[in-house]
Motif scaffolding. Structure first.
Motif, PDB file in Angstrom:
ATOM      1  N   ALA A 168      -1.039   4.654  -6.113  1.00 24.28           N
ATOM      2  CA  ALA A 168       0.251   4.507  -6.784  1.00 24.28           C
ATOM      3  C   ALA A 168       1.226   3.742  -5.891  1.00 24.28           C
ATOM      4  O   ALA A 168       1.331   4.004  -4.698  1.00 24.28           O
ATOM      5  N   GLY A 169       1.925   2.776  -6.481  1.00 30.09           N
ATOM      6  CA  GLY A 169       2.932   2.045  -5.736  1.00 30.09           C
ATOM      7  C   GLY A 169       2.417   0.880  -4.917  1.00 30.09           C
ATOM      8  O   GLY A 169       3.165   0.292  -4.137  1.00 30.09           O
ATOM      9  N   TRP A 192       8.102 -13.582 -12.630  1.00 32.41           N
ATOM     10  CA  TRP A 192       7.371 -12.666 -11.758  1.00 32.41           C
ATOM     11  C   TRP A 192       8.331 -12.080 -10.727  1.00 32.41           C
ATOM     12  O   TRP A 192       9.309 -12.711 -10.339  1.00 32.41           O
ATOM     13  N   GLU A 193       8.014 -10.880 -10.280  1.00 29.82           N
ATOM     14  CA  GLU A 193       8.795 -10.278  -9.206  1.00 29.82           C
ATOM     15  C   GLU A 193       8.605 -11.072  -7.914  1.00 29.82           C
ATOM     16  O   GLU A 193       7.555 -11.691  -7.700  1.00 29.82           O
ATOM     17  N   LYS A 194       9.621 -11.042  -7.055  1.00 27.33           N
ATOM     18  CA  LYS A 194       9.508 -11.718  -5.766  1.00 27.33           C
ATOM     19  C   LYS A 194       8.389 -11.102  -4.938  1.00 27.33           C
ATOM     20  O   LYS A 194       7.613 -11.809  -4.277  1.00 27.33           O
ATOM     21  N   PHE A 195       8.304  -9.774  -4.960  1.00 26.86           N
ATOM     22  CA  PHE A 195       7.228  -9.030  -4.304  1.00 26.86           C
ATOM     23  C   PHE A 195       6.466  -8.288  -5.404  1.00 26.86           C
ATOM     24  O   PHE A 195       6.746  -7.114  -5.681  1.00 26.86           O
ATOM     25  N   PRO A 196       5.512  -8.939  -6.062  1.00 29.81           N
ATOM     26  CA  PRO A 196       4.858  -8.351  -7.233  1.00 29.81           C
ATOM     27  C   PRO A 196       4.131  -7.048  -6.922  1.00 29.81           C
ATOM     28  O   PRO A 196       3.513  -6.887  -5.864  1.00 29.81           O
ATOM     29  N   ALA A 197       4.227  -6.126  -7.871  1.00 34.15           N
ATOM     30  CA  ALA A 197       3.451  -4.888  -7.799  1.00 34.15           C
ATOM     31  C   ALA A 197       1.990  -5.196  -8.130  1.00 34.15           C
ATOM     32  O   ALA A 197       1.651  -6.292  -8.599  1.00 34.15           O
ATOM     33  N   GLY A 198       1.137  -4.208  -7.898  1.00 35.74           N
ATOM     34  CA  GLY A 198      -0.291  -4.420  -8.077  1.00 35.74           C
ATOM     35  C   GLY A 198      -0.680  -4.931  -9.450  1.00 35.74           C
ATOM     36  O   GLY A 198      -1.542  -5.812  -9.581  1.00 35.74           O
ATOM     37  N   ALA A 199      -0.055  -4.404 -10.498  1.00 37.85           N
ATOM     38  CA  ALA A 199      -0.404  -4.812 -11.863  1.00 37.85           C
ATOM     39  C   ALA A 199      -0.112  -6.287 -12.092  1.00 37.85           C
ATOM     40  O   ALA A 199      -0.875  -6.993 -12.776  1.00 37.85           O
ATOM     41  N   PHE A 288      -4.887   8.697  -4.916  1.00 36.72           N
ATOM     42  CA  PHE A 288      -3.480   8.922  -5.277  1.00 36.72           C
ATOM     43  C   PHE A 288      -3.057   7.797  -6.237  1.00 36.72           C
ATOM     44  O   PHE A 288      -2.305   6.898  -5.910  1.00 36.72           O
ATOM     45  N   THR A 289      -3.560   7.860  -7.457  1.00 35.05           N
ATOM     46  CA  THR A 289      -3.395   6.763  -8.409  1.00 35.05           C
ATOM     47  C   THR A 289      -2.237   6.973  -9.383  1.00 35.05           C
ATOM     48  O   THR A 289      -1.879   6.049 -10.109  1.00 35.05           O
ATOM     49  N   ASP A 290      -1.667   8.164  -9.406  1.00 33.83           N
ATOM     50  CA  ASP A 290      -0.566   8.457 -10.318  1.00 33.83           C
ATOM     51  C   ASP A 290       0.579   9.073  -9.519  1.00 33.83           C
ATOM     52  O   ASP A 290       0.422  10.112  -8.874  1.00 33.83           O
ATOM     53  N   ALA A 308      -0.189   3.771   3.849  1.00 35.05           N
ATOM     54  CA  ALA A 308       0.496   5.012   4.209  1.00 35.05           C
ATOM     55  C   ALA A 308       1.985   4.919   3.893  1.00 35.05           C
ATOM     56  O   ALA A 308       2.575   5.840   3.310  1.00 35.05           O
ATOM     57  N   VAL A 309       2.599   3.798   4.264  1.00 32.36           N
ATOM     58  CA  VAL A 309       4.028   3.631   4.005  1.00 32.36           C
ATOM     59  C   VAL A 309       4.297   3.599   2.503  1.00 32.36           C
ATOM     60  O   VAL A 309       5.239   4.233   2.008  1.00 32.36           O
ATOM     61  N   ASP A 310       3.461   2.887   1.754  1.00 34.31           N
ATOM     62  CA  ASP A 310       3.631   2.825   0.298  1.00 34.31           C
ATOM     63  C   ASP A 310       3.549   4.212  -0.321  1.00 34.31           C
ATOM     64  O   ASP A 310       4.366   4.589  -1.170  1.00 34.31           O
ATOM     65  N   CYS A 311       2.537   4.976   0.084  1.00 34.17           N
ATOM     66  CA  CYS A 311       2.353   6.325  -0.475  1.00 34.17           C
ATOM     67  C   CYS A 311       3.513   7.232  -0.087  1.00 34.17           C
ATOM     68  O   CYS A 311       3.937   8.088  -0.872  1.00 34.17           O
ATOM     69  N   CYS A 312       4.019   7.068   1.132  1.00 29.79           N
ATOM     70  CA  CYS A 312       5.140   7.891   1.576  1.00 29.79           C
ATOM     71  C   CYS A 312       6.389   7.592   0.753  1.00 29.79           C
ATOM     72  O   CYS A 312       7.145   8.506   0.395  1.00 29.79           O
ATOM     73  N   VAL A 313       6.603   6.324   0.428  1.00 30.35           N
ATOM     74  CA  VAL A 313       7.752   5.943  -0.397  1.00 30.35           C
ATOM     75  C   VAL A 313       7.629   6.550  -1.789  1.00 30.35           C
ATOM     76  O   VAL A 313       8.604   7.098  -2.340  1.00 30.35           O
ATOM     77  N   VAL A 314       6.444   6.481  -2.366  1.00 35.49           N
ATOM     78  CA  VAL A 314       6.224   7.085  -3.688  1.00 35.49           C
ATOM     79  C   VAL A 314       6.450   8.590  -3.613  1.00 35.49           C
ATOM     80  O   VAL A 314       7.054   9.191  -4.518  1.00 35.49           O
ATOM     81  N   GLY A 315       5.963   9.216  -2.517  1.00 40.10           N
ATOM     82  CA  GLY A 315       6.169  10.650  -2.350  1.00 40.10           C
ATOM     83  C   GLY A 315       7.633  11.010  -2.271  1.00 40.10           C
ATOM     84  O   GLY A 315       8.079  12.044  -2.798  1.00 40.10           O
TER      85      GLY A 315
END
Length: 355
Positions: A168-169, A192-199, A288-290, A308-315
């Motif tokens: 996720a994220g 498009w986003e400047k920093f595109p998300a995975g999708a 951690f997909t959702d 790790a940083v991405d997941c921490c931000v989502v958390g």
């Protein structure tokens, strides 16, 4: 295996030189503390082993040196003693134990026959590519344009690799213009986003596959289960198994490109002491997909890399709290230096490299 060299089966014929010979080899490359560590000392020691045992010539390959180190450094100290080297060499030569026998077989399979200048790859007509991610698709596109018959084996049902699905994220950590296929900029028919998300990155990859008609080259839901050098000619026998098929099929190719990436195997998931007593949920970032999995929970992320940083931000966004645990602090480069200058102007410029 180094796909830029020709590998063929070769009999081992290796014979031991005794403990004294092994000790002499080792002492030639050991440091003052009497140990050999990974790096130039281990590389040179492997070269000396080949000099004494020519049938182990594949030990000159960096990949095989890494696999040999795993056998010789049985205690996982990260440093090899004279006794450990002698024991490992004896096990390899006598193929004593499963690990030693496996390495000996791999060395025989990887026995290199050097190609002369000009011999190169004029024989190549057909190419198998394993993996339909960014590297696999781009390689397929270039090779097909050059006139080769290309087949892509992809074990999932879609192109994209890690961008097809992930934690996720996830998304780009660089501006999109720094992450694009040569000759295929991000299409201008959408914002498009400047920093595109995975999708969005996955959509871009799908657009690339469509634009160059790469999907027909793909054998989806098909796993490669074995690669074997052809015994009588240059090339590879590729054994593959499709989803729902009862038996594997073997096809011959002149060349194989392995484009499976770093994250296509089973995730490394170390278990900490006392984990069995923990009443909460423990999972790998790939599971951690959702983001809602963190809802209402105290989240702890172990690691300091991008995921790790991405997941921490989502958390932090979804959970009660989010804590990042890492061995050593490091400075993540911000997207905008001083909240003004895009970071690529500071890091990917002459000025950035000169400071």
């Amino acid at each position: 295996f180094n796909i830029y060299e020709m590998f063929g089966a070769a009999g081992s014929g290796a014979s031991g030189g005794g403990a004294d010979a092994a000790s002499e080899l080792f002492r030639r490359h050991a440091r003052e503390d009497g140990l050999v560590r990974p790096g130039s000392a281990w590389k040179n020691l492997c070269e000396s082993v080949v000099g004494q045992h020519p049938d182990l010539a594949a030990l000159r390959l960096p990949t095989m040196q890494g696999r040999a180190w795993e056998l010789f450094d049985a205690t996982h100290r990260g440093a090899l003693s004279e006794e450990g080297f002698a024991r490992g060499l004896d096990a390899l030569l006598s193929e004593d134990g499963l690990q030693a026998a496996t390495l000996a077989r791999q060395l025989r399979q990887a026995a290199a026959r050097p190609l002369g200048k000009g011999a190169a790859f004029s024989h190549v007509r057909s190419v198998a590519i394993i993996g339909a991610g960014v590297a696999g698709l781009q390689t397929a596109n270039i090779l097909r344009k050059s006139g080769y018959r290309v087949t892509i084996f992809e074990r999932s049902g879609e192109v994209g690799g890690v961008w097809r699905e992930n934690y996720a994220g996830f998304g780009l950590q660089v501006p999109r213009e720094l992450f694009q296929f040569p000759g295929f900029p991000w299409p201008q028919d959408k914002k498009w986003e400047k920093f595109p998300a995975g999708a969005e990155v996955q959509e871009y990859i799908l657009r690339y596959a469509e634009a160059f008609d790469l999907r027909p080259l793909c054998k989806f839901r098909t796993s490669v289960v074995q690669l074997s050098p052809k015994p009588a000619a240059r090339g590879w026998a590729v054994e593959h198994l499709g989803e729902g098929e009862a038996a594997a099929t073997t096809e011959d190719f002149d060349f194989v490109v392995v484009a499976t990436g770093m994250y296509s195997t089973t995730p490394h998931f170390p278990v900490a002491r006392g984990a069995s007593d923990f009443a909460g949920e423990v999972l790998h970032s790939s599971s951690f997909t959702d983001a809602k999995q963190a809802a209402g929970k105290k989240v702890v992320v172990v690691g300091g890399g991008k995921s790790a940083v991405d997941c921490c931000v989502v958390g932090a966004k979804e959970g009660v709290s989010s804590t990042l645990l890492t061995r050593a602090p490091h400075w993540p480069v911000p997207r905008y230096l001083l909240n003004l200058v895009p970071f690529q102007w500071g890091t990917y410029s002459r000025f950035g490299h000169s400071t």
